[in-house]
Motif scaffolding. Structure first.
Motif, PDB file in Angstrom:
ATOM      1  N   MET A  78      57.763  44.703 116.359  1.00  0.00           N
ATOM      2  CA  MET A  78      56.997  45.692 115.382  1.00  0.00           C
ATOM      3  C   MET A  78      55.370  44.801 115.685  1.00  0.00           C
ATOM      4  O   MET A  78      53.420  45.365 116.142  1.00  0.00           O
ATOM      5  CB  MET A  78      56.883  45.489 114.000  1.00  0.00           C
ATOM      6  N   VAL A  79      54.617  43.528 116.204  1.00  0.00           N
ATOM      7  CA  VAL A  79      53.532  42.880 115.775  1.00  0.00           C
ATOM      8  C   VAL A  79      52.939  42.803 117.586  1.00  0.00           C
ATOM      9  O   VAL A  79      52.092  43.647 117.578  1.00  0.00           O
ATOM     10  CB  VAL A  79      53.474  41.506 116.208  1.00  0.00           C
ATOM     11  N   THR A 102      52.485  47.481 109.314  1.00  0.00           N
ATOM     12  CA  THR A 102      53.657  47.438 108.911  1.00  0.00           C
ATOM     13  C   THR A 102      54.637  46.463 109.468  1.00  0.00           C
ATOM     14  O   THR A 102      55.064  46.200 108.053  1.00  0.00           O
ATOM     15  CB  THR A 102      54.149  48.684 110.583  1.00  0.00           C
ATOM     16  N   PRO A 103      54.337  45.170 109.772  1.00  0.00           N
ATOM     17  CA  PRO A 103      55.034  43.714 110.080  1.00  0.00           C
ATOM     18  C   PRO A 103      55.065  43.125 108.908  1.00  0.00           C
ATOM     19  O   PRO A 103      56.127  43.124 108.145  1.00  0.00           O
ATOM     20  CB  PRO A 103      54.616  42.960 111.449  1.00  0.00           C
ATOM     21  N   MET A 142      51.306  33.985 105.240  1.00  0.00           N
ATOM     22  CA  MET A 142      50.871  33.442 106.455  1.00  0.00           C
ATOM     23  C   MET A 142      49.912  34.442 107.823  1.00  0.00           C
ATOM     24  O   MET A 142      48.665  34.697 107.594  1.00  0.00           O
ATOM     25  CB  MET A 142      51.642  32.529 107.544  1.00  0.00           C
ATOM     26  N   MET A 143      50.811  35.849 108.031  1.00  0.00           N
ATOM     27  CA  MET A 143      50.948  36.667 108.573  1.00  0.00           C
ATOM     28  C   MET A 143      49.359  37.433 107.453  1.00  0.00           C
ATOM     29  O   MET A 143      48.192  38.429 107.977  1.00  0.00           O
ATOM     30  CB  MET A 143      51.433  38.020 108.260  1.00  0.00           C
ATOM     31  N   LEU A 182      58.087  42.987 106.252  1.00  0.00           N
ATOM     32  CA  LEU A 182      58.670  41.510 105.885  1.00  0.00           C
ATOM     33  C   LEU A 182      58.664  41.225 104.462  1.00  0.00           C
ATOM     34  O   LEU A 182      59.293  41.530 103.494  1.00  0.00           O
ATOM     35  CB  LEU A 182      57.365  40.357 105.810  1.00  0.00           C
ATOM     36  N   PHE A 183      57.434  42.611 103.269  1.00  0.00           N
ATOM     37  CA  PHE A 183      57.168  42.427 102.130  1.00  0.00           C
ATOM     38  C   PHE A 183      59.090  43.069 101.530  1.00  0.00           C
ATOM     39  O   PHE A 183      60.075  42.388 100.988  1.00  0.00           O
ATOM     40  CB  PHE A 183      56.520  42.812 101.497  1.00  0.00           C
ATOM     41  N   ILE A 184      59.346  44.289 102.614  1.00  0.00           N
ATOM     42  CA  ILE A 184      60.644  44.819 101.613  1.00  0.00           C
ATOM     43  C   ILE A 184      61.945  44.101 102.196  1.00  0.00           C
ATOM     44  O   ILE A 184      62.722  43.840 100.725  1.00  0.00           O
ATOM     45  CB  ILE A 184      60.291  46.088 102.574  1.00  0.00           C
TER      46      ILE A 184
END
Lengths: 489, 204, 338
Positions: free
Chosen positions: A58-59, A16-17, A123-124, A21-23
């Motif tokens: 979220m992370v 989800t994180p 990076m994630m 971030l993508f959205i």
């Protein structure tokens, strides 16, 4: 005409994180395009910062049970959570530093925060990579965004040169990494980390796999800027806009170290004996070069580049040890490294004379008389970078050397490594102390401006306080790092 | 089948030969043209392998789009060929050295060629789920299920490349008249035409 | 010897015969298309077209051909000879090899490959090379400008052509051209449900073939004749033939994708008496008429308007329709099933 495969829809909750971030990145692009042009950059900047913080929350809310999703290509465990927290903190804080800089350079564009968000996404993905292809994908997302960021001040020759150099050399290193990955795939028949680990349990290893691992290590060494793949670092750090340099110095480095650790330990952990010398060489060479080459530098960003090369050397020493103690030491080291660099770069960004940004070390002369708090914080950070007790930087090195010394019971070679590490940190202390000397004892020709804006002061204060009063943080940090390191074994 | 092997050798020789010409040709435009030929003959090899989808995509993407832009740029560049040659000769020994080292490495690896025992099985694993069908269908079934994550990731890479290209090159020049079609279309008569009563003998 | 004959020579000769069976009528069609264009434009502009040579001017194409054939081929001094000569040949060949996969009737196709649509797309995307090579090799500013324009123009419009093809593929579920036509037999011809795509495709086809109103690569008023300014006699004739063969090809593709290929409009008595290839021919003829009609009617686009149309109108629109079509297919469970 279709034969629809019955596949399980991937479990998105682990990612989800990243998905968030993508959205957010795509939504911010839209906001940037349709918001009134004058305010677009500021609005997008704030929203990007907010969304990085949301992603951090979220992370942190993930419970740390090991979950692999997307057909085992993406993994979340305590290690990934620890590293993602560091990366997100690094990205958010450097983004916070950047707004005013670009506004004053008349180059504030809404694409900057979007690219930072996308680089962070990459990076994630790197940190969570559980497959050689996923690794490469994350690496490319991150690197491509960083190439653009390095050249962001496109009207400055230095910046475009930095971007181009970084791009060409980065593409070369990606090529090496891919070459190695294809060798490994060819000989092991899989790209999945878990499956690779099952194949490479030890015993006799195909030479193709060794060659592949060496090439992968070379590609990764480039990304963490370990000697002998460091040549891009000083030029890129010097040429890139200062907030981008700050970003380079923290987030990508943490992510690349995380990737390095996971790749070396998870799929190739069973044959550690085969690659240990490579890592030891990278580590020793980086420590020594970082210490000696920095002495002659006059540009403080170049100096920080060599400093980061040296620090990567210490971190890799922990990887070379390869025990969970060693990995824990690397994680603690990277956390402390992050705070030291953020504080230092906040100070560098505050170096201005008559509204112009300056970055030579002699420009710092007389800072203690002009702005004593900043000089003191800078001094603390320099001592911390040099590893002077009782500052945080000392503990970072301390845990690494402790892990190395524990190995020395097995072989005397490790003692030599520890001695080299200590010696090079003594040499390194010279150039950090030189900055302190310039700030406190040299006469200023023309004083620097007082820093404008609260963000920089806040960051300096936080970083200085963390490094000075490290004791209360030491326990929780060690525990978290220990848990994270345990996830890799 | 003799025709298939003849076709293979034709395409293979053309691929290698034109790839060689790419780096040997004096004129950069010729290099690009040979590059296109190399792509095209590799597409032929793909067809021989029964991978017709990959062959067509190779032609469409690389020949039809990428190489056109390559050519576009190369044609407009004013390259000093003589200088280029000198650089080539200067770096030739180093380049040759690297090439030889890589070659020796590959030879060493190939000499000790043995796979991990699980390798062939692992390589065949993704195919097991496919069943019969065209390779277009098979690729679609894999890309949109098993490799979904990577597919999306590749999309992000392209998005970043697009943003980067725009950020680094797009300039909004001041003082240039831009056509705004909706404004043109929405213009009314009374905005454009002014009625003046002109007295005889006086002019406007 | 018999084996050699049976296994190699005879199949080879048979293929050559089949190829000739397509190429020769096509060459004739191209020749008479030029006449058709001149006559139709003549009528539209209320004047006589070419009507002097032979009855109704029917011998005019032969006369034109003979003239071009007998002229001298001039290669400019500064030209890059090899590329200069290859360029028109490339254009000509590409315009013809695409016909290998076009089905004229059920089963009446030279090579019924799985990825027919992609093959056509690949071949049409190669078309730009002939023009770019010609423009560069001519060593002339007009030619070079024309080549640059055409490179940008054709690449831009290929994008939307690609998306239009994707929409059709989503509906059909196959890349085989025969399958695409047969899918229209059960339902309706695709130009009805996919009407916006049909319009975009046809306009993009105009741009792709460098026809009016998008004939900027050869814009006579600005670039004299663009990429072909230095060409004469047979080299010019090859360009000319290639361009008109491309028009026919594009009409053929439009017919297959949207107008039901060889199918009669209604599968009832008077219509299905005519054989399939004839229906195919009639539809192509109609589309060619529209090509000419557009030429006689519309003024040339300005270059920035052309790019704007391609990138800012067609691309988003076709992308949007891909999404809409896929959504409809998924939502109403219209997956094409075999």
């Amino acid at each position: 005409m279709f034969v629809m495969l019955q596949t399980v829809f991937p479990d998105l909750s682990a990612a989800t994180p990243e998905i968030f971030l993508f959205i957010v990145a795509m939504a911010l692009l839209m906001v940037g395009v349709f918001a009134p042009a004058a305010r677009a950059a500021a609005v997008v900047g704030r929203l990007a910062l907010l969304s990085l913080v949301v992603a951090l929350v979220m992370v942190l809310m993930q419970d740390g049970v090991k979950v692999a999703t997307f057909e085992n290509m993406f993994i979340v465990d305590r290690f990934a959570i620890f590293m993602k927290v560091l990366v997100l903190i690094g990205s958010a804080l450097t983004l916070l530093m950047s707004g005013r800089f670009f506004a004053e350079m008349n180059a504030r564009k809404f694409e900057y925060p979007v690219l930072v968000v996308l680089a962070t996404l990459g990076m994630m993905m790197m940190i969570s990579a559980n497959d050689l292809i996923a690794l490469y994908m994350g690496l490319e997302i991150q690197s491509l965004a960083l190439y653009v960021l390095a050249a962001f001040l496109r009207d400055q020759e230095r910046s475009t040169e930095a971007g181009l150099k970084y791009f060409v050399l980065g593409a070369l290193s990606s090529g090496m990494l891919l070459y190695g990955a294809s060798m490994v795939y060819g000989f092991a028949g899989t790209t999945q980390f878990a499956a690779l680990a099952a194949v490479l349990k030890g015993g006799e290893v195909a030479p193709g796999i060794i060659v592949g691992i060496v090439f992968i290590a070379a590609g990764l060494a480039f990304k963490v800027s370990a000697v002998p793949f460091h040549m891009w670092t000083p030029d890129v750090y010097e040429g890139a806009p200062t907030p981008v340099t700050a970003f380079f110095a923290v987030a990508p480095k943490v992510a690349a170290i995380a990737l390095f650790l996971r790749v070396m330990l998870e799929p190739f952990g069973g044959i550690a004996a085969e690659w240990r010398q490579v890592i030891v060489f990278l580590s020793v060479a980086s420590m020594i070069l970082g210490a000696f080459a920095a002495i002659r530098q006059n540009n403080i960003k170049r100096l920080m580049a060599y400093s980061s090369i040296g620090h990567v050397g210490y971190a890799l020493l922990g990887l070379a040890v390869g025990t969970s103690e060693g990995i824990r030491a690397v994680l603690v080291y990277m956390a402390i490294y992050l705070t030291m660099n953020i504080g230092t770069f906040a100070c560098i960004l505050a170096m201005r004379r008559q509204g112009q940004y300056v970055e030579q070390i002699p420009d710092l002369a007389g800072l203690s008389k002009r702005n004593l708090p900043m000089a003191i914080i800078m001094m603390l950070l320099m001592f911390s970078l040099a590893g002077v007790p009782p500052l945080a930087g000392f503990f970072g090195k301390f845990y690494v050397f402790k892990a190395v010394m524990e190995m020395s019971a097995l072989s005397s070679g490790w003692t030599v490594l520890a001695v080299i590490g200590v010696l090079s940190s003594v040499v390194g202390a010279f150039y950090y102390l030189r900055i302190v000397k310039v700030m406190f004892f040299d006469e200023a020709l023309e004083p620097l401006d007082l820093p404008s804006g609260r963000e920089l002061g806040l960051l300096m204060g936080l970083a200085g306080a963390f490094n000075l009063f490290f004791f209360p943080f030491a326990g929780p940090l060690l525990r978290a790092a220990g848990n994270a390191a345990a996830a890799l074994f | 089948m003799i025709i298939a092997s003849l076709a293979f050798y034709l395409f293979a020789i053309m691929t290698v030969g034109s790839a060689l010409m790419v780096i040997v040709a004096r004129n950069p435009v010729h290099s690009v043209l040979f590059l296109i030929l190399a792509f095209f003959s590799s597409a032929g090899l793909f067809v021989l392998l029964g991978a017709e989808f990959l062959a067509m995509i190779l032609v469409i993407v690389y020949v039809g789009a990428v190489a056109v832009l390559f050519m576009f740029v190369v044609m407009m560049l004013d390259i000093n060929f003589v200088e280029l040659r000198q650089g080539f000769l200067e770096y030739m020994p180093i380049g040759a050295l690297v090439a030889v080292i890589l070659l020796v490495e590959i030879a060493m690896v190939a000499a000790a060629w043995h796979f991990a025992p699980e390798a062939p099985e692992a390589m065949a694993a993704p195919l097991a789920t496919l069943g019969a069908g065209h390779n277009t269908e098979a690729l679609g079934n894999l890309i949109y299920t098993k490799y979904l994550y990577l597919f999306q990731g590749a999309g992000v890479v392209l998005l970043i490349a697009m943003i980067g290209a725009i950020v680094l090159t797009h300039r909004r020049r001041p003082g240039v008249k831009r056509q705004d079609i909706s404004e043109q279309v929405s213009r009314r008569r009374d905005q454009a035409v002014e009625m003046k009563r002109v007295e005889p003998g006086q002019g406007v | 010897m018999v084996e050699l004959w049976n296994n190699y020579i005879w199949p080879f000769a048979w293929i050559v015969l089949l190829v000739l069976a397509i190429v020769v009528p096509l060459l004739l069609a191209v020749a008479y298309l030029t006449l058709l264009e001149r006559r139709v434009m003549g009528f539209m502009q209320m004047r006589w077209g070419a009507n002097v040579v032979g009855p109704f001017g029917l011998l005019q194409p032969l006369a034109d051909g003979a003239k071009l054939f007998l002229k001298e081929t001039i290669i400019p001094t500064g030209a890059n000879r090899v590329v200069f000569v290859i360029a028109p040949m490339l254009t000509f060949i590409l315009a013809f090899i695409a016909w290998a996969v076009i089905p004229f009737d059920d089963g009446l196709v030279l090579s019924d490959i799985n990825v027919g649509v992609l093959y056509l797309f690949a071949i049409s995307s190669l078309g730009v090379y002939g023009i770019v090579m010609a423009g560069w090799a001519s060593n002339s500013r007009y030619a070079f400008l024309g080549a640059l324009r055409s490179a940008a123009q054709m690449v831009s419009y290929e994008v939307s052509i690609g998306f239009v093809m994707v929409t059709v593929l989503v509906v059909v579920g196959s890349l085989n051209l025969t399958d695409i036509v047969m899918a229209q037999k059960e339902g309706m011809w695709f130009f009805i449900p996919l009407f916006p795509m049909f319009v975009i495709f046809f306009i993009s086809a105009l741009a792709e073939t460098n026809r009016h109103p998008f004939d900027l690569p050869e814009a006579e008023a600005e670039l004299v004749a663009g990429y072909q300014v230095e060409y004469s006699s047979m080299t010019f004739a090859l360009f000319f033939l290639g361009e008109y063969a491309n028009m026919i090809l594009m009409s053929g593709i439009t017919t297959i994708l949207f107008l039901g290929g060889w199918l009669p409009p209604f599968d009832i008595a008077p219509f299905n008496w005519l054989p399939g290839p004839l229906w195919f021919f009639l539809k192509v003829l109609f589309l060619l008429f529209v090509f000419i009609w557009v030429r006689a009617t519309l003024p040339r686009y300005r270059y920035d308007q052309l790019m704007r149309l391609g990138w800012k109108v067609f691309l988003p629109l076709s992308l949007f329709w891909v999404v809409v079509t896929s959504a409809v297919v998924v939502a109403f469970d219209l997956f094409p099933a075999k």
